[in-house]
Scaffold this active site. Structure first.
Site, PDB file in Angstrom:
ATOM      1  N   HIS A  79       0.835  -1.208   0.000  1.00 38.67           N
ATOM      2  CA  HIS A  79       0.000   0.000   0.000  1.00 38.67           C
ATOM      3  C   HIS A  79       0.874   1.263   0.000  1.00 38.67           C
ATOM      4  O   HIS A  79       2.057   1.214   0.321  1.00 38.67           O
ATOM      5  CB  HIS A  79      -0.910   0.005   1.229  1.00 38.67           C
ATOM      6  CG  HIS A  79      -0.124  -0.140   2.494  1.00 38.67           C
ATOM      7  ND1 HIS A  79       0.634   0.896   3.004  1.00 38.67           N
ATOM      8  CD2 HIS A  79       0.082  -1.203   3.286  1.00 38.67           C
ATOM      9  CE1 HIS A  79       1.252   0.468   4.080  1.00 38.67           C
ATOM     10  NE2 HIS A  79       0.950  -0.797   4.282  1.00 38.67           N
ATOM     11  N   ASP A  89       4.083  -4.744   3.224  1.00 34.75           N
ATOM     12  CA  ASP A  89       5.548  -4.766   3.123  1.00 34.75           C
ATOM     13  C   ASP A  89       6.130  -6.164   3.314  1.00 34.75           C
ATOM     14  O   ASP A  89       7.002  -6.592   2.566  1.00 34.75           O
ATOM     15  CB  ASP A  89       6.175  -3.772   4.121  1.00 34.75           C
ATOM     16  CG  ASP A  89       5.684  -3.936   5.539  1.00 34.75           C
ATOM     17  OD1 ASP A  89       4.779  -4.777   5.784  1.00 34.75           O
ATOM     18  OD2 ASP A  89       6.192  -3.224   6.430  1.00 34.75           O
TER      19      ASP A  89
END
Ligand SMILES: *[C@@H]1O[C@H](CO)[C@@H](O)[C@H](O)[C@H]1NC(C)=O
Ligand SMILES: *[C@@H]1O[C@H](CO)[C@@H](O)[C@H](O)[C@H]1NC(C)=O
Ligand SMILES: *[C@@H]1O[C@H](CO)[C@@H](O)[C@H](O)[C@H]1NC(C)=O
Ligand SMILES: *[C@@H]1O[C@H](CO)[C@@H](O)[C@H](O)[C@H]1NC(C)=O
Ligand SMILES: *[C@@H]1O[C@H](CO)[C@@H](O)[C@H](O)[C@H]1NC(C)=O
Ligand SMILES: *[C@@H]1O[C@H](CO)[C@@H](O)[C@H](O)[C@H]1NC(C)=O
Ligand SMILES: *[C@@H]1O[C@H](CO)[C@@H](O)[C@H](O)[C@H]1NC(C)=O
Ligand SMILES: *[C@@H]1O[C@H](CO)[C@@H](O)[C@H](O)[C@H]1NC(C)=O
Ligand SMILES: *[C@@H]1O[C@H](CO)[C@@H](O)[C@H](O)[C@H]1NC(C)=O
Ligand SMILES: *[C@@H]1O[C@H](CO)[C@@H](O)[C@H](O)[C@H]1NC(C)=O
Length: 463
Positions: A71, A330
């Site tokens: 994101h 991540d």
């Protein structure tokens, strides 16, 4: 000045500057950019890469592109936000004789999260706004890959279920599909829960054997002297705030997130680049030993994504699109990179000192908005004229060759050999075995291939 003289002067200076204008710069400056050292807390920054051009190599055409993305820039999580608030209050509450030195800004300092409901969400203002970052990448994809979408077929866009990831995917879609977003983009939300098993964009969720504190002790071995030294330096230059090493760590994170949110941060400027290098390295150790090559579950976790991507690239009958878009976190980008082996250092990263030459750097892999793109190239061999398909990987906008498979045009990898590379890296222990995935949840991914049938009626949000 007479006219002729003026003309002569202009002519001369033009000639001189033409001579002095170097066609190849002799400067090397990008390593002094703070954004390289925020340890994945701060705004997106491209990877350094190796200088391999982004354009399709000679006699090659891009036929497919597959995006896997963290994101965009965001507010801190609840926990980090709380720590940021505490340090803010501590410095604001301090009674100092005068506001001097690097911390003088505290006098007029304001907290950058005015409302705690913003925590965990995407940033939407300022130069590094996360949603704008995603939107712009969508626009860039449209520019690069417009020929790969016919403009009339409904195209899926996949995202893991957390709100900020969904919002990132949506912004990307609005950028890519523009006015066709509501009609031709089908947003598919894949829940981030254990019951998804391998049918997920967050493969550690169903991984029973995944130990989320595996790296803690290892990272803890890295000396925190740099924090204490920075604290002492600040206490000398700005007396009265009584800054501790923990405060320094907290403030370094504050910088990255404040940049995400406001586009600027006075906190960033109080630390030296030496200090940032150590901070970033400690974050790198965390990724390396938790979602990177330093933890033996990372490759099986990332294999799920690599294997899916291979199937998307290889078999266009079951997934009849040239493009795929997948949004996640991540740690998932990091395990994907581990499965590919594109950032593996020669040996495990040292906890004794910063390993300056090591290829593995968390911020090169998963900054906010970090992403991997797999491009399928169709190339005609310059020597033989034979046509074949090759895959080329772009990590944060730069081509990164796959170790063990880089003899295609522009260091690309022949498509079938890609599969051999990821399979041999995985070895004999599958994701399901390595993770102890329960047998009553999906053992492999299906959502790319059955989204229309399955999701339409269940948990999808059709947009
Ligand atoms: C700062 O002062 C405020 C108001 O006096 C108090 O509520 C708060 O707990 C203090 N915060 C810290 C971290 O000392
Ligand atoms: C895939 O790309 C080709 C061009 O390479 C194009 O003709 C075709 O329409 C594309 N498919 C879709 C579903 O957009
Ligand atoms: C896509 O958007 C354009 C511009 O608004 C519109 O003309 C076109 O009809 C749309 N296509 C479809 C299939 O909805
Ligand atoms: C997992 O996701 C499904 C579908 O959204 C939902 O029905 C289920 O309650 C979720 N399970 C958990 C444990 O959150
Ligand atoms: C997780 O890993 C740490 C470090 O190796 C270890 O101390 C701990 O016992 C592990 N936890 C579990 C539940 O296995
Ligand atoms: C500075 O902070 C430390 C640790 O929080 C505390 O023990 C000490 O009393 C503080 N000193 C002053 C002068 O406030
Ligand atoms: C790779 O993906 C394909 C397609 O989803 C699946 O059938 C296969 O089982 C996967 N392989 C492994 C080893 O997980
Ligand atoms: C490749 O194609 C060119 C013309 O397109 C031809 O001249 C050449 O002989 C071919 N080379 C081989 C090895 O077939
Ligand atoms: C990872 O290492 C642990 C401890 O050495 C071992 O028990 C486990 O089987 C290994 N897992 C894999 C997937 O190799
Ligand atoms: C989704 O819907 C299909 C068809 O309606 C159904 O067969 C399937 O069990 C549902 N799956 C889940 C996970 O709810």
């Amino acid at each position: 000045m007479k006219l002729e003289t003026a003309i002569a002067t202009i002519a001369l200076s033009t000639t001189v500057s033409a001579v002095l204008n170097k066609p190849y710069s002799q400067e090397s400056v990008e390593q002094f950019n703070l954004l390289r050292y925020t340890g994945t807390t701060g705004p997106y920054v491209q990877s350094r890469g190796y200088g391999i051009p982004r354009e399709a190599p000679f006699q090659c055409k891009v036929k497919q592109a597959h995006l896997f993305m963290r994101h965009g820039e965001r507010y801190p999580t609840e926990g980090t936000g709380k720590g940021n608030k505490q340090i803010f209050e501590k410095l604001k509450n301090a009674t100092v004789e005068s506001y001097d030195g690097p911390l003088s800004f505290v006098k007029d300092w304001e907290f950058y999260v005015p409302d705690s409901s913003l925590l965990e969400t995407e940033s939407f203002k300022g130069a590094y706004a996360g949603l704008a970052d995603c939107y712009n990448l969508g626009v860039e994809f449209r520019e690069r890959y417009e020929d790969l979408w016919d403009g009339k077929t409904v195209q899926p866009l996949f995202t893991s279920g957390q709100e900020r990831v969904v919002n990132s995917a949506r912004s990307f879609g609005e950028g890519f599909f523009a006015s066709n977003y509501s009609d031709l983009c089908s947003l598919q939300i894949i829940p981030e829960n254990e019951t998804q098993g391998a049918n997920t964009l967050t493969s550690h969720d169903a991984c029973v054997n995944y130990n989320s504190s595996y790296s803690d002790a290892i990272v803890g071995e890295f000396s925190d002297n740099y924090l204490k030294t920075a604290a002492a330096r600040l206490n000398k230059l700005s007396p009265g705030f009584n800054i501790t090493g923990d405060d320094v760590y907290n403030l370094m994170g504050y910088c990255g997130f404040e940049l995400n949110v406001r586009g600027q941060s006075e906190v960033c400027g109080i630390f030296t680049l030496d200090e940032w290098i150590s901070f970033d390295y400690s974050k790198t150790l965390g990724f390396y030993y938790q979602n990177g090559p330093g933890y033996n579950i990372s490759v099986p976790l990332g294999y799920v994504f690599a294997n899916n991507t291979y199937t998307l690239m290889k078999d266009q009958t079951s997934y009849p699109f040239n493009l795929s878009f997948s949004f996640s976190h991540d740690s998932d980008v990091a395990t994907f990179v581990s499965a590919l082996g594109i950032m593996d250092p020669e040996a495990d990263l040292s906890v004794d000192e910063v390993e300056f030459g090591a290829i593995y750097k968390a911020n090169e892999i998963a900054p906010m908005g970090g992403h991997l793109v797999h491009e399928v190239l169709e190339c005609e061999d310059v020597l033989t004229n034979a046509t074949d398909s090759y895959v080329r990987i772009l990590l944060n906008d730069n081509v990164v060759p796959l170790p063990g498979c880089q003899d295609g045009p522009g260091y690309s990898c022949q498509l079938d050999n890609y599969k051999d590379v990821i399979d041999s890296r995985l070895g004999n222990t599958s994701y399901v075995e390595a993770c102890g995935v329960p047998s009553d949840v999906p053992q492999y991914s299906t959502f790319y291939w059955d989204w229309e049938a399955t999701f339409k009626n269940n948990f999808s949000t059709q947009e």
